[in-house]
Design an enzyme around this catalytic site. Structure first.
Site, PDB file in Angstrom:
ATOM      1  CG  HIS A  69      -2.037   1.207   1.150  1.00 25.93           C
ATOM      2  ND1 HIS A  69      -3.013   1.114   0.176  1.00 25.93           N
ATOM      3  CD2 HIS A  69      -2.084   2.129   1.881  1.00 25.93           C
ATOM      4  CE1 HIS A  69      -3.563   2.086   0.244  1.00 25.93           C
ATOM      5  NE2 HIS A  69      -3.281   3.023   1.354  1.00 25.93           N
ATOM      6  CG  HIS A  71      -1.619   6.932  -0.779  1.00 31.08           C
ATOM      7  ND1 HIS A  71      -2.461   6.505  -1.664  1.00 31.08           N
ATOM      8  CD2 HIS A  71      -2.047   6.527   0.264  1.00 31.08           C
ATOM      9  CE1 HIS A  71      -3.581   5.971  -1.224  1.00 31.08           C
ATOM     10  NE2 HIS A  71      -3.125   5.833   0.151  1.00 31.08           N
ATOM     11  NE  ARG A  92      -9.806  14.637   3.987  1.00 24.99           N
ATOM     12  CZ  ARG A  92     -11.314  14.379   3.738  1.00 24.99           C
ATOM     13  NH1 ARG A  92     -11.511  13.123   3.181  1.00 24.99           N
ATOM     14  NH2 ARG A  92     -12.004  15.195   3.812  1.00 24.99           N
ATOM     15  CE1 TYR A 131      -5.953  10.472  -3.408  1.00 27.17           C
ATOM     16  CE2 TYR A 131      -5.562   8.545  -2.522  1.00 27.17           C
ATOM     17  CZ  TYR A 131      -5.434   9.875  -2.328  1.00 27.17           C
ATOM     18  OH  TYR A 131      -4.764  10.154  -1.244  1.00 27.17           O
ATOM     19  CG  HIS A 215     -10.377   6.775  -1.583  1.00 25.84           C
ATOM     20  ND1 HIS A 215     -11.221   7.005  -0.302  1.00 25.84           N
ATOM     21  CD2 HIS A 215      -9.216   7.202  -1.466  1.00 25.84           C
ATOM     22  CE1 HIS A 215     -10.064   7.663   0.251  1.00 25.84           C
ATOM     23  NE2 HIS A 215      -9.214   7.798  -0.237  1.00 25.84           N
ATOM     24  NE  ARG A 218     -13.794   9.316   3.875  1.00 26.01           N
ATOM     25  CZ  ARG A 218     -12.526   8.820   4.099  1.00 26.01           C
ATOM     26  NH1 ARG A 218     -12.479   7.686   4.962  1.00 26.01           N
ATOM     27  NH2 ARG A 218     -11.291   8.946   3.551  1.00 26.01           N
ATOM     28  CD  GLU A 245      -6.787   5.695   7.158  1.00 24.02           C
ATOM     29  OE1 GLU A 245      -5.575   6.050   7.389  1.00 24.02           O
ATOM     30  OE2 GLU A 245      -7.099   5.678   6.284  1.00 24.02           O
ATOM     31  CG  HIS A 279      -5.634   1.816   6.915  1.00 25.77           C
ATOM     32  ND1 HIS A 279      -4.290   1.984   7.316  1.00 25.77           N
ATOM     33  CD2 HIS A 279      -5.818   2.578   5.815  1.00 25.77           C
ATOM     34  CE1 HIS A 279      -3.878   2.759   6.492  1.00 25.77           C
ATOM     35  NE2 HIS A 279      -4.603   3.240   5.537  1.00 25.77           N
ATOM     36  CG  ASP A 330      -1.060   4.606   4.288  1.00 22.90           C
ATOM     37  OD1 ASP A 330      -1.373   5.219   3.062  1.00 22.90           O
ATOM     38  OD2 ASP A 330      -1.902   4.775   5.059  1.00 22.90           O
TER      39      ASP A 330
END
Length: 452
Positions: A69, A71, A92, A131, A215, A218, A245, A279, A330
């Site tokens: 995993h 990003h 975020r 994404y 994703h 949500r 998560e 997660h 991550d």
């Protein structure tokens, strides 16, 4: 590729509780053709000749590590988001600020450097949970998969394999609020248009596979979850998703749908043996049972989970329920799967106030064969005949590992102890140095471009 030989001082072979001394490993055309434990260094059994061209690997040799995993663009956040108060949601916002500045060229540079750092840490395959699809205003580039292509090229330059987990990301909240601000570049409108874009991207090389991702609950409306799951199922590719998560995600899902995220995914056919939940930090007991009974894998990212104050997931209960465990870096606060593996055990100790939940062999499995399988590379992650020739050697004479028995090295070593990395039979790292990428320099330049 010609026949290549390595003589490992110690090697972690499949289904062994601890490393085996003096192992001759041979490979041809990127595949392991022979694995021969020797009686002792320099004293091979009858019929086995250790030729002088065999590369000596002092220390402990492991299969290639799989980072399940990632990003890649989060690497630019290291050291910039760790201080002060806040939680996942405040972090975020800082992450979105970086996401807003990337384009295909700057993403290529950043991902190339981030993947090369992974190679230095012994990672031979990465699952990129992708994404960041379109331009800053949400309009597609002339090539709608330009950002995907940048990641594929970055992995090729860095020398590691890539599973591009193309993420469907359509809404901002469980109740369907539209994407806004930097989120607009994540969306394709609906799951059918997402599927059309993904189907159009078919890189023709030996180092990339394209998978799918939801994703989170949500980001994909309930009525569109099955569209994503069905695409992955028909194509026979891995499906990954962020799951539970944050407690807030669970609360919002119950408020809108009356069930937990795990139950919602189960009701829409998302769970299964080709699915990996990332997660799974806050599942209920019923959720754990659903994940385990369906054979859904769980990718743990302990460093990120503690960095973001997410909490400690029930790793042992998930494993005992039947969920294969893998590991990911991550957000790349740290790129070190030895640390991630140790943290699985040590976090369980904190949660339960009891020691001894996972053996070293179980943690090695999570970092190697299970991680590769979760990314669709079922022929990697073992030092076994027929598997891909991925080798990672860890020194046993550093300040961290000196005096440590080989079986304990996985609990003592760090990424800095990796000296030699081979991917598909080709040497990528020697004496701790990447052979084609100046990793610190490229990281510094790529990060400055998107943060200055």
């Amino acid at each position: 590729m010609p026949l290549t030989r390595w003589l490992a001082e110690y090697a972690w072979l499949p289904e062994r509780a601890e490393p085996t001394p003096d192992v001759l490993i041979e490979a041809e055309d990127g595949r392991i053709t022979a694995v021969t434990p020797l009686v002792g260094a320099g004293t091979p059994p009858a019929g086995v000749e250790v030729l002088p061209d065999a590369t000596r690997l002092p220390g402990l040799t492991l299969p290639g590590l799989a980072n399940a995993h990632s990003h890649a663009f989060h690497r630019a956040l290291r050291g910039r988001t760790h201080g002060g108060r806040g939680d996942f949601w405040s972090w975020r916002d800082l992450m979105y600020a970086v996401a807003a500045r990337l384009d295909p060229d700057s993403y290529l540079a950043l991902a190339r450097a981030a993947y090369a750092e992974m190679a230095l840490a012994g990672i031979t395959c990465v699952g990129e949970f992708h994404y960041l699809h379109h331009g800053p205003d949400g309009r597609p580039y002339d090539d709608p998969n330009a950002m995907s292509a940048a990641l594929v090229e970055a992995a090729a330059h860095a020398g590691i394999r890539l599973t591009l987990l193309d993420a469907c990301y359509l809404t901002a909240t469980v109740d369907g609020a539209p994407l806004a601000g930097p989120q607009r570049r994540f969306g394709d409108g609906d799951a059918l248009r997402w599927a059309e874009r993904v189907a159009a991207f078919q890189p023709e090389n030996g180092h990339t596979r394209v998978g799918a991702a939801i994703h989170s609950v949500r980001a994909v409306p309930a009525e569109q979850l099955a569209t994503v799951a069905n695409l992955a199922d028909r194509a026979g590719v891995p499906l990954h998703l962020h799951l539970s998560e944050q407690p807030a995600e669970n609360d919002a899902c119950r408020a809108v749908h009356g069930v937990t995220p795990t139950r919602l995914l189960a009701e829409h056919g998302v769970l299964g043996r080709h699915t990996t939940a990332v997660h799974a930090t806050h599942p209920t007991s019923a959720d754990v049972a659903l994940l385990g009974e369906s054979g859904t894998g769980v990718c743990l990212c302990p460093t990120t989970e503690r960095d973001l104050a997410d909490g400690i997931g029930p790793a042992r209960r998930l494993a005992e329920a039947g969920s294969p465990l893998s590991l990911g870096s991550d957000s790349h606060a740290v790129v070190d799967l030895f640390e991630e593996a140790r943290a699985v055990e040590l976090d369980e100790r904190l949660r339960t106030r009891r020691r001894g939940h996972f053996t070293a062999a179980e943690l090695v499995t999570a970092a190697t064969v299970t991680g590769h399988a979760a990314l669709g590379w079922g022929d990697a992650g073992r030092l076994a005949v027929g598997d891909r020739a991925d080798l990672v050697t860890v020194r046993l004479d550093s300040a961290r590992t000196a005096g440590v028995p080989p079986v304990g090295a996985f609990f003592a070593a760090t990424a800095a102890d990796v000296t030699h990395v081979v991917v598909d039979g080709r040497t990528l790292v020697t004496d701790g140095r990447h052979l084609t990428v100046d990793v610190p320099t490229e990281l510094r330049h790529a990060i400055a471009e998107v943060t200055s």
